[in-house]
Scaffold this active site. Structure first.
Site, PDB file in Angstrom:
ATOM      1  N   PHE A 156       0.812  -1.218   0.000  1.00 27.41           N
ATOM      2  CA  PHE A 156       0.000   0.000   0.000  1.00 27.41           C
ATOM      3  C   PHE A 156       0.847   1.270   0.000  1.00 27.41           C
ATOM      4  O   PHE A 156       0.314   2.355   0.190  1.00 27.41           O
ATOM      5  CB  PHE A 156      -0.934   0.004   1.223  1.00 27.41           C
ATOM      6  CG  PHE A 156      -1.937  -1.119   1.204  1.00 27.41           C
ATOM      7  CD1 PHE A 156      -3.119  -0.991   0.492  1.00 27.41           C
ATOM      8  CD2 PHE A 156      -1.698  -2.307   1.876  1.00 27.41           C
ATOM      9  CE1 PHE A 156      -4.049  -2.028   0.442  1.00 27.41           C
ATOM     10  CE2 PHE A 156      -2.620  -3.356   1.843  1.00 27.41           C
ATOM     11  CZ  PHE A 156      -3.805  -3.212   1.132  1.00 27.41           C
ATOM     12  N   LEU A 257      -9.482  14.370  -0.652  1.00 23.62           N
ATOM     13  CA  LEU A 257     -10.552  15.283  -1.071  1.00 23.62           C
ATOM     14  C   LEU A 257      -9.951  16.551  -1.665  1.00 23.62           C
ATOM     15  O   LEU A 257     -10.481  17.640  -1.460  1.00 23.62           O
ATOM     16  CB  LEU A 257     -11.460  15.622   0.133  1.00 23.62           C
ATOM     17  CG  LEU A 257     -12.414  14.511   0.590  1.00 23.62           C
ATOM     18  CD1 LEU A 257     -13.244  14.975   1.783  1.00 23.62           C
ATOM     19  CD2 LEU A 257     -13.346  14.065  -0.541  1.00 23.62           C
ATOM     20  N   HIS A 258      -8.824  16.403  -2.359  1.00 23.51           N
ATOM     21  CA  HIS A 258      -8.197  17.567  -3.000  1.00 23.51           C
ATOM     22  C   HIS A 258      -8.443  17.485  -4.500  1.00 23.51           C
ATOM     23  O   HIS A 258      -8.001  16.539  -5.144  1.00 23.51           O
ATOM     24  CB  HIS A 258      -6.696  17.587  -2.735  1.00 23.51           C
ATOM     25  CG  HIS A 258      -6.364  17.588  -1.283  1.00 23.51           C
ATOM     26  ND1 HIS A 258      -6.522  18.706  -0.495  1.00 23.51           N
ATOM     27  CD2 HIS A 258      -5.929  16.607  -0.459  1.00 23.51           C
ATOM     28  CE1 HIS A 258      -6.196  18.417   0.754  1.00 23.51           C
ATOM     29  NE2 HIS A 258      -5.830  17.140   0.797  1.00 23.51           N
ATOM     30  N   CYS A 267      -0.862   3.193 -10.329  1.00 20.38           N
ATOM     31  CA  CYS A 267      -1.812   2.318  -9.622  1.00 20.38           C
ATOM     32  C   CYS A 267      -3.276   2.662  -9.868  1.00 20.38           C
ATOM     33  O   CYS A 267      -4.009   1.848 -10.423  1.00 20.38           O
ATOM     34  CB  CYS A 267      -1.515   2.346  -8.127  1.00 20.38           C
ATOM     35  SG  CYS A 267       0.036   1.533  -7.724  1.00 20.38           S
ATOM     36  N   LYS A 270      -4.820   2.215 -13.512  1.00 20.29           N
ATOM     37  CA  LYS A 270      -4.823   0.814 -14.006  1.00 20.29           C
ATOM     38  C   LYS A 270      -5.663  -0.095 -13.107  1.00 20.29           C
ATOM     39  O   LYS A 270      -6.333  -0.997 -13.585  1.00 20.29           O
ATOM     40  CB  LYS A 270      -3.394   0.297 -14.186  1.00 20.29           C
ATOM     41  CG  LYS A 270      -2.772  -0.392 -12.997  1.00 20.29           C
ATOM     42  CD  LYS A 270      -1.467  -1.052 -13.356  1.00 20.29           C
ATOM     43  CE  LYS A 270      -0.653  -1.403 -12.138  1.00 20.29           C
ATOM     44  NZ  LYS A 270      -1.257  -2.314 -11.180  1.00 20.29           N
ATOM     45  N   LYS A 327       2.448  13.090  -9.319  1.00 16.26           N
ATOM     46  CA  LYS A 327       2.308  13.848  -8.079  1.00 16.26           C
ATOM     47  C   LYS A 327       3.699  14.260  -7.648  1.00 16.26           C
ATOM     48  O   LYS A 327       4.698  13.805  -8.231  1.00 16.26           O
ATOM     49  CB  LYS A 327       1.628  13.024  -7.002  1.00 16.26           C
ATOM     50  CG  LYS A 327       2.425  11.818  -6.570  1.00 16.26           C
ATOM     51  CD  LYS A 327       1.788  11.187  -5.359  1.00 16.26           C
ATOM     52  CE  LYS A 327       2.597  10.037  -4.844  1.00 16.26           C
ATOM     53  NZ  LYS A 327       2.095   9.459  -3.631  1.00 16.26           N
TER      54      LYS A 327
HETATM   55  P1  NAD Z   1       8.095  -1.162 -11.731  1.00 20.24           P
HETATM   56  O1  NAD Z   1       7.789  -1.180 -13.157  1.00 20.24           O
HETATM   57  O2  NAD Z   1       8.638   0.072 -11.092  1.00 20.24           O
HETATM   58  O3  NAD Z   1       9.129  -2.333 -11.365  1.00 20.24           O
HETATM   59  C1  NAD Z   1       8.962  -3.642 -11.776  1.00 20.24           C
HETATM   60  C2  NAD Z   1      10.329  -4.287 -12.003  1.00 20.24           C
HETATM   61  O4  NAD Z   1      10.119  -5.661 -12.297  1.00 20.24           O
HETATM   62  C3  NAD Z   1      11.094  -3.703 -13.177  1.00 20.24           C
HETATM   63  O5  NAD Z   1      12.366  -3.293 -12.740  1.00 20.24           O
HETATM   64  C4  NAD Z   1      11.182  -4.869 -14.183  1.00 20.24           C
HETATM   65  O6  NAD Z   1      12.408  -4.867 -14.896  1.00 20.24           O
HETATM   66  C5  NAD Z   1      11.094  -6.052 -13.250  1.00 20.24           C
HETATM   67  N1  NAD Z   1      10.646  -7.303 -13.874  1.00 20.24           N
HETATM   68  C6  NAD Z   1       9.662  -7.516 -14.785  1.00 20.24           C
HETATM   69  N2  NAD Z   1       9.538  -8.820 -15.036  1.00 20.24           N
HETATM   70  C7  NAD Z   1      10.463  -9.473 -14.289  1.00 20.24           C
HETATM   71  C8  NAD Z   1      10.818 -10.825 -14.116  1.00 20.24           C
HETATM   72  N3  NAD Z   1      10.172 -11.811 -14.746  1.00 20.24           N
HETATM   73  N4  NAD Z   1      11.832 -11.126 -13.275  1.00 20.24           N
HETATM   74  C9  NAD Z   1      12.474 -10.147 -12.612  1.00 20.24           C
HETATM   75  N5  NAD Z   1      12.185  -8.849 -12.727  1.00 20.24           N
HETATM   76  C10 NAD Z   1      11.180  -8.507 -13.549  1.00 20.24           C
HETATM   77  O7  NAD Z   1       6.734  -1.604 -10.985  1.00 20.24           O
HETATM   78  P2  NAD Z   1       6.199  -1.121  -9.557  1.00 20.24           P
HETATM   79  O8  NAD Z   1       5.664   0.257  -9.650  1.00 20.24           O
HETATM   80  O9  NAD Z   1       7.216  -1.423  -8.524  1.00 20.24           O
HETATM   81  O10 NAD Z   1       4.935  -2.082  -9.386  1.00 20.24           O
HETATM   82  C11 NAD Z   1       5.086  -3.469  -9.149  1.00 20.24           C
HETATM   83  C12 NAD Z   1       3.729  -4.004  -8.698  1.00 20.24           C
HETATM   84  O11 NAD Z   1       3.375  -3.409  -7.439  1.00 20.24           O
HETATM   85  C13 NAD Z   1       2.573  -3.700  -9.639  1.00 20.24           C
HETATM   86  O12 NAD Z   1       1.663  -4.762  -9.626  1.00 20.24           O
HETATM   87  C14 NAD Z   1       1.939  -2.468  -9.019  1.00 20.24           C
HETATM   88  O13 NAD Z   1       0.567  -2.349  -9.335  1.00 20.24           O
HETATM   89  C15 NAD Z   1       2.106  -2.769  -7.542  1.00 20.24           C
HETATM   90  N6  NAD Z   1       2.141  -1.576  -6.683  1.00 20.24           N
HETATM   91  C16 NAD Z   1       2.810  -0.468  -7.080  1.00 20.24           C
HETATM   92  C17 NAD Z   1       2.859   0.642  -6.229  1.00 20.24           C
HETATM   93  C18 NAD Z   1       3.575   1.902  -6.658  1.00 20.24           C
HETATM   94  O14 NAD Z   1       3.399   2.924  -5.998  1.00 20.24           O
HETATM   95  N7  NAD Z   1       4.399   1.881  -7.715  1.00 20.24           N
HETATM   96  C19 NAD Z   1       2.235   0.596  -4.983  1.00 20.24           C
HETATM   97  C20 NAD Z   1       1.583  -0.567  -4.600  1.00 20.24           C
HETATM   98  C21 NAD Z   1       1.542  -1.654  -5.461  1.00 20.24           C
END
Ligand code: NAD
Length: 463
Positions: A156, A257-258, A267, A270, A327
């Site tokens: 989160f 609420l902004h 996130c 998608k 942001k």
């Molecule tokens: P990101 O794109 O920043 O990082 C993902 C990494 O995974 C990349 O470096 C990519 O090279 C690597 N990767 C892809 N396939 C791979 C594999 N088979 N083996 C090894 N490495 C691999 O993604 P993120 O923003 O960190 O998001 C990851 C997940 O977490 C998503 O499902 C996202 O929805 C969720 N999430 C993201 C956030 C956020 O704020 N970014 C917050 C909560 C949840």
């Protein structure tokens, strides 16, 4: 001590790995992106996340945090393997599980003893079961029947405050179907347990749905206040007072609420689309979430309409856009509202001068890669009118003042602190026009209009 690997070293994986190593655990961060791993090995953090670099360097120096592209060694060395790989939207909005399933298959190819596979990626309900099937099938292909568990542990954290959020979460959510893996994962978060962080234990499916439900609810709050702000514009009410008064109601709460130019990031856009799709798959109409998705698209268009209405015609206008990140506090431009807004301004004939303190390189790399653009430094000897009529559609500027120079309008799209204290006299002097659009409501209307600007924000009466 339990040994841990993180597969996927992006925003979530790198923050998770670094923070878990700060808890005293030994962590291997694995990624298929060799350049990223090479940078990390040299102490170069590939993303902008406040506080991350110092924490990472410290834990690397203590030998608790390592990086690799070698999945075989990462799997062999760990009992617990976190998946933090992307789940981008597919063409129909559904979550693309390619990376999650590929990572699961790789684990199956290399494991030789009991593993707990912990999913931190945001995944549709039922993915935990799919991961189990993939691993089981992979083991069968190798003629093995090894014990393993799959756990859902959604993340989160918010970009921009990822370290703080990870270290002081509102709750830790652990979805499992057996006591053994539950105890192993609870133990990993023991540092948080000891500071009274609430732990919630659920089934795998429930944990998967909590993440989508939470993001959809946050998105709904933002879309709701944006809609109220639109009404405020029409009836000359003030959305700030409305949000404040609403937020004081304990049942509503003051956060999210902004009003703004529409929610963005990797996130909320998608995950709302994916949740609509999950509903469709199960024959359940997600009419509220569906409306939120549409309302957010409309909010982005409404921002362009505001600019167009004010300038009468966007053709030949030079617009300074301050902020490309979705942001403040991050360099992430994924699904940032700034991107479709800039593209629509260009589509309607404007030239756009852009500046963001952190996100310029990411914007150049992907969303704007195909657009004729120029660095402002290379344009110094050319008068601004030439930019308005010339071949380049985007100018990447050195700072906010460079962007405003010669512009017909300034548009604030990201609430970076440095945009909150602009030298407005300097901005006014350097501009060709006097329009000022504050789509993050960061200024007092009177404070801006006294410099001769025609000031517009969202949902607040014009001065
Ligand atoms: P990101 O794109 O920043 O990082 C993902 C990494 O995974 C990349 O470096 C990519 O090279 C690597 N990767 C892809 N396939 C791979 C594999 N088979 N083996 C090894 N490495 C691999 O993604 P993120 O923003 O960190 O998001 C990851 C997940 O977490 C998503 O499902 C996202 O929805 C969720 N999430 C993201 C956030 C956020 O704020 N970014 C917050 C909560 C949840």
């Amino acid at each position: 001590m339990v040994s841990i690997s993180i597969i996927g070293t992006g925003y979530v994986g790198l923050v998770t790995g670094t923070c878990l190593s700060e808890f005293g655990l030994n962590i291997i961060c694995m990624d298929t992106d060799a350049q990223k791993i090479c940078d990390l090995e040299q102490g170069k953090v590939p993303i902008y996340e406040p506080g991350l670099s110092a924490l990472l360097i410290k834990n690397v120096s203590f030998g608790r945090l390592r990086f690799t592209t070698d999945i075989a060694s990462a799997v062999a060395a760990s009992q617990v393997i976190f998946l933090a790989v992307p789940t981008p939207p597919g063409e129909d909005g559904s979550a693309d599980l390619r990376h999650v399933l590929a990572a699961a298959d790789s684990i199956a190819q290399h494991m030789a003893d009991y593993k707990v596979i912990v999913n931190k990626s945001t995944v549709p309900i039922g993915t935990g079961r799919k991961v189990k099937e993939i691993v089981r099938a992979g083991l069968e292909r190798r003629g093995l029947s090894l014990d393993f568990d799959v756990v859902s542990n959604p993340e989160f954290l918010r970009e921009g405050s990822g370290i703080r959020d990870f270290m002081h979460p509102d709750r830790i959510l652990i979805g499992t179907d057996n006591e053994k893996s539950r105890a192993i994962i609870r133990d990993i978060y023991n540092v948080l347990y000891l500071i009274d962080t609430p732990f919630i234990f659920t089934s795998i499916e429930t944990a998967e749905l909590v993440k989508y439900a939470s993001n959809a609810f946050l998105a709904t709050k933002i879309a709701f206040i944006n809609e109220i702000a639109g009404l405020c514009d029409a009836v000359k009410a003030d959305v700030r007072d409305i949000a404040k008064a609403m937020g004081m109601d304990g049942r509503i709460g003051k956060f999210f609420l902004h009003p703004g130019p529409g929610f963005g990031g990797s996130c909320l856009p998608k995950d709302t689309k994916a949740l609509v799709n999950i509903g469709q798959e199960h024959g359940v109409r997600m009419s509220i979430v569906d409306s939120v998705v549409k309302a957010n698209d409309f909010q982005r268009r409404r921002m362009v309409n505001k600019i167009e209405t004010s300038l009468t015609d966007l053709k030949g206008k030079v617009i300074a856009v301050l902020g490309l990140a979705f942001k403040q506090g991050t360099d992430d431009v994924r699904d940032s509202s700034s991107i479709p807004i800039v593209l629509e301004l260009i589509e309607k004939g404007s030239r756009v001068k852009v500046f963001d303190p952190q996100a310029m390189e990411n914007a150049k790399k992907l969303p704007f890669a195909d657009i004729a653009s120029v660095e402002s430094g290379r344009y110094n000897d050319v008068v601004q009118d030439d930019f308005a009529a010339g071949p380049f559609k985007i100018m990447y500027c050195a700072d906010e003042y460079d962007a405003a120079n010669g512009a017909d309008a300034v548009v604030i799209l990201t609430e970076w602190n440095q945009f909150r204290h602009l030298d407005l006299a300097r901005v006014a002097r350097s501009m060709r026009g006097k329009r000022f659009f504050d789509f993050r409501n960061i200024y007092e209307p009177a404070d801006v209009s006294k410099f001769g600007f025609d000031y517009e924000s969202i949902g607040r009466p014009r001065p």
